[in-house]
Design an enzyme around this catalytic site. Structure first.
Site, PDB file in Angstrom:
ATOM      1  N   ASP A  79     -30.048  -8.698  15.001  1.00  0.00           N
ATOM      2  CA  ASP A  79     -29.644  -7.564  15.841  1.00  0.00           C
ATOM      3  C   ASP A  79     -29.047  -6.510  14.933  1.00  0.00           C
ATOM      4  O   ASP A  79     -28.402  -6.822  13.921  1.00  0.00           O
ATOM      5  CB  ASP A  79     -28.670  -7.990  16.946  1.00  0.00           C
ATOM      6  CG  ASP A  79     -27.398  -8.629  16.433  1.00  0.00           C
ATOM      7  OD1 ASP A  79     -26.385  -7.920  16.277  1.00  0.00           O
ATOM      8  OD2 ASP A  79     -27.414  -9.857  16.183  1.00  0.00           O
TER       9      ASP A  79
ATOM     10  N   ASP B 144     -23.942  -6.101  25.849  1.00  0.00           N
ATOM     11  CA  ASP B 144     -22.992  -6.582  24.845  1.00  0.00           C
ATOM     12  C   ASP B 144     -21.602  -6.386  25.429  1.00  0.00           C
ATOM     13  O   ASP B 144     -21.081  -5.272  25.466  1.00  0.00           O
ATOM     14  CB  ASP B 144     -23.197  -5.786  23.557  1.00  0.00           C
ATOM     15  CG  ASP B 144     -22.277  -6.204  22.423  1.00  0.00           C
ATOM     16  OD1 ASP B 144     -21.313  -6.947  22.675  1.00  0.00           O
ATOM     17  OD2 ASP B 144     -22.524  -5.775  21.283  1.00  0.00           O
TER      18      ASP B 144
ATOM     19  N   GLU C  14     -17.805  -7.771  25.147  1.00  0.00           N
ATOM     20  CA  GLU C  14     -17.003  -8.552  24.182  1.00  0.00           C
ATOM     21  C   GLU C  14     -15.697  -7.829  23.899  1.00  0.00           C
ATOM     22  O   GLU C  14     -15.316  -6.893  24.594  1.00  0.00           O
ATOM     23  CB  GLU C  14     -17.806  -8.745  22.901  1.00  0.00           C
ATOM     24  CG  GLU C  14     -18.276  -7.430  22.292  1.00  0.00           C
ATOM     25  CD  GLU C  14     -18.782  -7.572  20.865  1.00  0.00           C
ATOM     26  OE1 GLU C  14     -18.013  -8.109  20.030  1.00  0.00           O
ATOM     27  OE2 GLU C  14     -19.911  -7.136  20.592  1.00  0.00           O
TER      28      GLU C  14
END
Length: 229
Positions: free
Chosen positions: A18, A107, A109
């Protein structure tokens, strides 16, 4: 020494990377020749950031023969999940059933800019993620892959189990094994296992064979389950 079954299984799993603007222009041919077969590419963050390297990375990985998808870095304190899902979709985060495009990834986080959970309660965070996920699904027919860590998910959603039935899990853990998964997921689909891998740093494994990865891209496989792992 002989390899264990788990080592053989890990070796057989498709390798991925990624990337974001931190990697700049990526040498996709070198990655492909090293055995990398898929990539997740950062497209957007919040509703005010678009990666200036997105086209080189998203199109470049595709042209090198990889399966690729886009990801969105969530900023749940700045706007709604639906607003950010639509921003992502309008700036490269779409999906098509060509067998080469992964569903977009969320994503979600640790907050790099402040409070770990962005100032949201656990119930508000769950609602935000559901808003993003349902909006993405309503526009594409696919639920987004969720990238997170077990620690963040436990801290900021109360280890909410309700996404395991719909969203594929992309778990981050830099270790020799994936460890304990967040509640609701019996199996991970992707595992980010290092941030110091060859060429670009972040390397990942798909938790299955290459045929399963193509099925997930195409939409005939929703996520990894006991039948697929």
């Amino acid at each position: 020494p002989a390899e264990s079954d788990s080592e053989l299984h890990k070796r057989a799993q498709p390798e991925g990377v990624d990337v974001s603007s931190h990697q700049g222009n990526v040498d996709w041919a070198a990655l492909k020749s090293s055995g990398v077969s898929f990539a997740y590419v950062k497209a957007t963050e919040g509703t005010s950031y678009k990666s200036s390297y997105f086209n080189q990375q998203y199109t470049g990985s595709y042209n090198a023969g990889m399966i690729r998808g886009a990801y969105h870095f969530a900023l749940p304190n700045t706007s709604s999940g639906a607003t950010q899902a639509n921003y992502f979709l309008n700036n490269g985060g779409g999906w098509s059933a060509d067998g080469r495009t992964l569903p977009g990834a969320l994503d979600i986080e640790y907050n790099p800019y402040g409070a770990t959970c962005y100032g949201l309660s656990q119930s508000a965070m769950v609602a935000w993620i559901r808003d993003f996920s349902n909006t993405y699904q309503s526009k594409t027919g696919r639920y987004p892959t969720i990238y997170t860590t077990t620690d963040w998910w436990t801290t900021c959603t109360g280890n909410n189990p309700s996404f395991g039935a719909t969203n594929a899990l992309w778990i981050a853990r830099y270790s020799s094994n994936v460890g304990t998964l967040p509640a609701g997921w019996s199996y991970h689909s992707f595992w980010q296992y290092t941030s110091t891998g060859p060429i670009v740093g972040d390397h990942n494994k798909w938790n299955g064979g290459s045929a399963g990865l193509v099925k997930y891209a195409r939409g005939s496989l929703m996520r990894i389950s006991s039948e697929d792992s």
